[in-house]
Design a protein around this motif. Structure first.
Motif, PDB file in Angstrom:
ATOM      1  N   ARG A 141      -3.982  39.094 -28.547  1.00  0.00           N
ATOM      2  CA  ARG A 141      -4.344  40.440 -28.992  1.00  0.00           C
ATOM      3  C   ARG A 141      -3.852  40.734 -30.410  1.00  0.00           C
ATOM      4  O   ARG A 141      -4.018  41.843 -30.903  1.00  0.00           O
ATOM      5  CB  ARG A 141      -3.783  41.489 -28.024  1.00  0.00           C
ATOM      6  N   GLY A 142      -3.201  39.755 -31.047  1.00  0.00           N
ATOM      7  CA  GLY A 142      -2.758  39.932 -32.425  1.00  0.00           C
ATOM      8  C   GLY A 142      -1.405  40.571 -32.593  1.00  0.00           C
ATOM      9  O   GLY A 142      -1.063  41.018 -33.702  1.00  0.00           O
ATOM     10  N   ALA A 143      -0.609  40.637 -31.512  1.00  0.00           N
ATOM     11  CA  ALA A 143       0.715  41.257 -31.613  1.00  0.00           C
ATOM     12  C   ALA A 143       1.661  40.372 -32.417  1.00  0.00           C
ATOM     13  O   ALA A 143       1.709  39.160 -32.223  1.00  0.00           O
ATOM     14  CB  ALA A 143       1.287  41.514 -30.228  1.00  0.00           C
ATOM     15  N   GLU A 144       2.422  40.984 -33.317  1.00  0.00           N
ATOM     16  CA  GLU A 144       3.415  40.268 -34.108  1.00  0.00           C
ATOM     17  C   GLU A 144       4.778  40.231 -33.432  1.00  0.00           C
ATOM     18  O   GLU A 144       5.602  39.355 -33.713  1.00  0.00           O
ATOM     19  CB  GLU A 144       3.551  40.909 -35.485  1.00  0.00           C
ATOM     20  N   TYR A 145       5.030  41.216 -32.562  1.00  0.00           N
ATOM     21  CA  TYR A 145       6.318  41.296 -31.880  1.00  0.00           C
ATOM     22  C   TYR A 145       6.092  41.621 -30.405  1.00  0.00           C
ATOM     23  O   TYR A 145       5.094  42.233 -30.030  1.00  0.00           O
ATOM     24  CB  TYR A 145       7.203  42.376 -32.492  1.00  0.00           C
ATOM     25  N   SER A 146       7.058  41.218 -29.597  1.00  0.00           N
ATOM     26  CA  SER A 146       7.123  41.614 -28.198  1.00  0.00           C
ATOM     27  C   SER A 146       8.475  42.273 -27.971  1.00  0.00           C
ATOM     28  O   SER A 146       9.490  41.822 -28.507  1.00  0.00           O
ATOM     29  CB  SER A 146       6.972  40.390 -27.286  1.00  0.00           C
ATOM     30  N   ARG A 381      10.021  37.995 -32.194  1.00  0.00           N
ATOM     31  CA  ARG A 381       8.898  37.821 -33.110  1.00  0.00           C
ATOM     32  C   ARG A 381       7.939  36.792 -32.529  1.00  0.00           C
ATOM     33  O   ARG A 381       8.333  35.686 -32.153  1.00  0.00           O
ATOM     34  CB  ARG A 381       9.366  37.378 -34.496  1.00  0.00           C
ATOM     35  N   LEU A 382       6.648  37.150 -32.467  1.00  0.00           N
ATOM     36  CA  LEU A 382       5.623  36.272 -31.909  1.00  0.00           C
ATOM     37  C   LEU A 382       4.794  35.576 -32.976  1.00  0.00           C
ATOM     38  O   LEU A 382       4.281  34.483 -32.754  1.00  0.00           O
ATOM     39  CB  LEU A 382       4.680  37.076 -31.007  1.00  0.00           C
ATOM     40  N   ALA A 383       4.625  36.216 -34.130  1.00  0.00           N
ATOM     41  CA  ALA A 383       3.721  35.696 -35.155  1.00  0.00           C
ATOM     42  C   ALA A 383       4.262  34.414 -35.757  1.00  0.00           C
ATOM     43  O   ALA A 383       5.466  34.263 -35.979  1.00  0.00           O
ATOM     44  CB  ALA A 383       3.503  36.744 -36.244  1.00  0.00           C
ATOM     45  N   ASP A 384       3.355  33.488 -36.023  1.00  0.00           N
ATOM     46  CA  ASP A 384       3.724  32.238 -36.685  1.00  0.00           C
ATOM     47  C   ASP A 384       3.671  32.421 -38.198  1.00  0.00           C
ATOM     48  O   ASP A 384       3.109  33.381 -38.714  1.00  0.00           O
ATOM     49  CB  ASP A 384       2.767  31.111 -36.267  1.00  0.00           C
ATOM     50  N   GLY A 385       4.248  31.468 -38.914  1.00  0.00           N
ATOM     51  CA  GLY A 385       4.160  31.505 -40.375  1.00  0.00           C
ATOM     52  C   GLY A 385       4.937  32.644 -40.987  1.00  0.00           C
ATOM     53  O   GLY A 385       4.516  33.237 -41.975  1.00  0.00           O
ATOM     54  N   TYR A 386       6.081  32.964 -40.417  1.00  0.00           N
ATOM     55  CA  TYR A 386       6.886  34.079 -40.939  1.00  0.00           C
ATOM     56  C   TYR A 386       7.325  33.801 -42.384  1.00  0.00           C
ATOM     57  O   TYR A 386       7.729  32.720 -42.730  1.00  0.00           O
ATOM     58  CB  TYR A 386       8.117  34.297 -40.060  1.00  0.00           C
ATOM     59  N   GLY A 393       8.938  42.000 -43.578  1.00  0.00           N
ATOM     60  CA  GLY A 393      10.186  41.306 -43.353  1.00  0.00           C
ATOM     61  C   GLY A 393      10.347  41.022 -41.869  1.00  0.00           C
ATOM     62  O   GLY A 393       9.418  41.169 -41.083  1.00  0.00           O
ATOM     63  N   ASP A 394      11.545  40.633 -41.469  1.00  0.00           N
ATOM     64  CA  ASP A 394      11.804  40.318 -40.071  1.00  0.00           C
ATOM     65  C   ASP A 394      12.378  41.550 -39.382  1.00  0.00           C
ATOM     66  O   ASP A 394      13.546  41.883 -39.544  1.00  0.00           O
ATOM     67  CB  ASP A 394      12.773  39.134 -39.982  1.00  0.00           C
ATOM     68  N   TRP A 395      11.549  42.200 -38.573  1.00  0.00           N
ATOM     69  CA  TRP A 395      11.955  43.451 -37.923  1.00  0.00           C
ATOM     70  C   TRP A 395      13.110  43.214 -36.959  1.00  0.00           C
ATOM     71  O   TRP A 395      13.916  44.112 -36.723  1.00  0.00           O
ATOM     72  CB  TRP A 395      10.754  44.060 -37.197  1.00  0.00           C
ATOM     73  N   THR A 396      13.182  42.033 -36.366  1.00  0.00           N
ATOM     74  CA  THR A 396      14.227  41.772 -35.384  1.00  0.00           C
ATOM     75  C   THR A 396      15.625  41.873 -35.988  1.00  0.00           C
ATOM     76  O   THR A 396      16.610  42.034 -35.265  1.00  0.00           O
ATOM     77  CB  THR A 396      14.060  40.375 -34.761  1.00  0.00           C
TER      78      THR A 396
END
Length: 411
Positions: A141-146, A381-386, A393-396
């Motif tokens: 579904r295109g989610a970048e984070y879980s 973080r779920l998205a690849d190629g961070y 940036g990295d929200w985590t």
């Protein structure tokens, strides 16, 4: 002879299949929804009113998965379940001033909720299979984070997500709960309360929460939902009224907001599910009943009666709680009193809200500590190629801000 491990198949829940409904209800009955604060044997159970999808039904994009295992040559049983939804929310970085000057930055997230594993199937990897499959759907579904939420005291859940599933501890909001008394609470004389139209509420929320973490891009859908019972703005008494000359509309308010104000909306969870406290000692039940008897006989005394929480009861959830100024907490308290009376008229047992650890108006929210809980939100973080050069940036790894928006559709 070593018995081969049971094969577990994870699939989508079929709401039209009576066997799926019965299997999910059996797992829900076998699992505790959560324990009351302070230890002991009291536990909080949820009655989904025959609708296993009620907690995600109002979300923009949702899925429920079940884990199924064979019990015989031609029979199976549901060993676990999980619910999830995908939505677009504000990625909370920057400063408050930036929120007013710039457009908010959004990202797509998946939210895991209602993970249940039948006691007879625990510690067999069922929970991780469900989480892995749900994350796969999030990515599609295109989610970048879980992210997920659990009580801080729920050690098995925390270990599963942080130890086996790769999540990081992220935020620690508090669930604040207040019982609904038999008597109505007197309105505050020091606050004028305006009921906002949906358009006004959306404008105010998009202004105030523009840079608040997890604020949903589709706030208009939340406010227009039938379960949303209204949005209310509190101002110092004498500065505003719906019909008086002091209220000139939300546009005028946003152009020159007063030094202090508070806002919240009310969501009717009672029509989605009911709660029940089980395992309470008889003495506690009797003491709670006595407070109701006194309140019924002499409501003018304002006795803090304890509603019957030992039978199924309803809940109104207060969302979009926010405000500003030195009198913000006091004005928030006035709004909570109004919400209490709405819940009383609606037949609810409690009102509840969830707030960030540093929410500016938190001090004004009346609550009973024993009824509430301290939550832990974990994120992955779920998205690849961070890339650290990206716009987010990295929200985590982002530090916590003062406020956090709790979407009532997944409470």
């Amino acid at each position: 002879m070593v018995e081969a491990p049971a094969v577990v198949v994870v699939r989508a829940y079929d709401d039209d299949d009576a066997r799926d409904r019965a299997g999910v209800e059996e797992v829900e009955r076998a699992c505790e929804v959560g324990c009351m604060s302070g230890g002991g044997k009291m536990c909080l159970f949820t009655d989904l009113l025959g609708d296993p999808l009620c907690r995600i039904r109002h979300s923009p994009d949702s899925l429920m998965l079940v884990a199924e295992t064979a019990t015989g040559p031609n029979s199976t049983e549901i060993a676990g379940l999980v619910r999830g939804c995908v939505k677009t929310v504000v990625y909370g970085t920057g400063t408050t001033q930036q929120a007013k000057d710039d457009d908010p930055i959004y990202t797509k997230v998946g939210y895991i909720l209602g993970l249940r594993v039948s006691p007879s199937h625990r510690r067999k990897g069922v929970g991780k299979k469900l989480v892995d499959r749900m994350e796969e759907w999030f990515r599609q579904r295109g989610a970048e984070y879980s992210y997920m939420a659990t009580e801080q005291a729920n050690e098995p859940s925390v270990r599963l997500f942080t130890g086996r599933c790769g999540y990081a501890k992220f935020r620690t909001p508090s669930v604040l709960v207040h019982p609904v008394f038999r008597h109505a609470l007197k309105p505050s004389r020091r606050a004028a309360i305006v009921r906002l139209e949906r358009r006004e509420a959306e404008l105010l929320y998009r202004w105030h929460f523009a840079n608040v973490e997890f604020f949903p891009a589709d706030i208009d859908a939340v406010l227009s939902n039938d379960l949303s019972l209204g949005t209310f703005l509190a101002l110092p008494s004498g500065s505003s009224s719906r019909t008086g000359p002091g209220w000139e509309g939300v546009e005028a308010f946003l152009a020159a907001p007063p030094p202090s104000w508070a806002v919240l909306s009310v969501w009717n969870c009672m029509d989605a599910f009911r709660l029940e406290v089980r395992g309470a000692p008889r003495l506690m039940r009797a003491a709670a009943g006595a407070t109701r008897l006194v309140d019924r006989a002499a409501p003018w005394l304002g006795i803090p009666s304890i509603p019957n929480l030992f039978a199924p009861f309803g809940l109104y959830f207060l969302y979009g709680l926010g405000g500003a100024g030195p009198d913000g907490p006091r004005l928030a308290r006035a709004l909570c009193r109004k919400a209490h009376n709405m819940a009383r008229d609606g037949g609810c047992g409690v009102v509840a809200t969830e707030v960030g650890a540093c929410e500016p108006v938190r001090a004004g929210v009346p609550h009973w500590a024993r009824l509430g809980a301290e939550d832990l939100w974990c994120i992955k973080r779920l998205a690849d190629g961070y890339s650290t050069g990206g716009p987010l940036g990295d929200w985590t790894k982002a530090p916590a801000r003062h406020s956090i928006f709790i979407d009532p559709r997944e409470f």
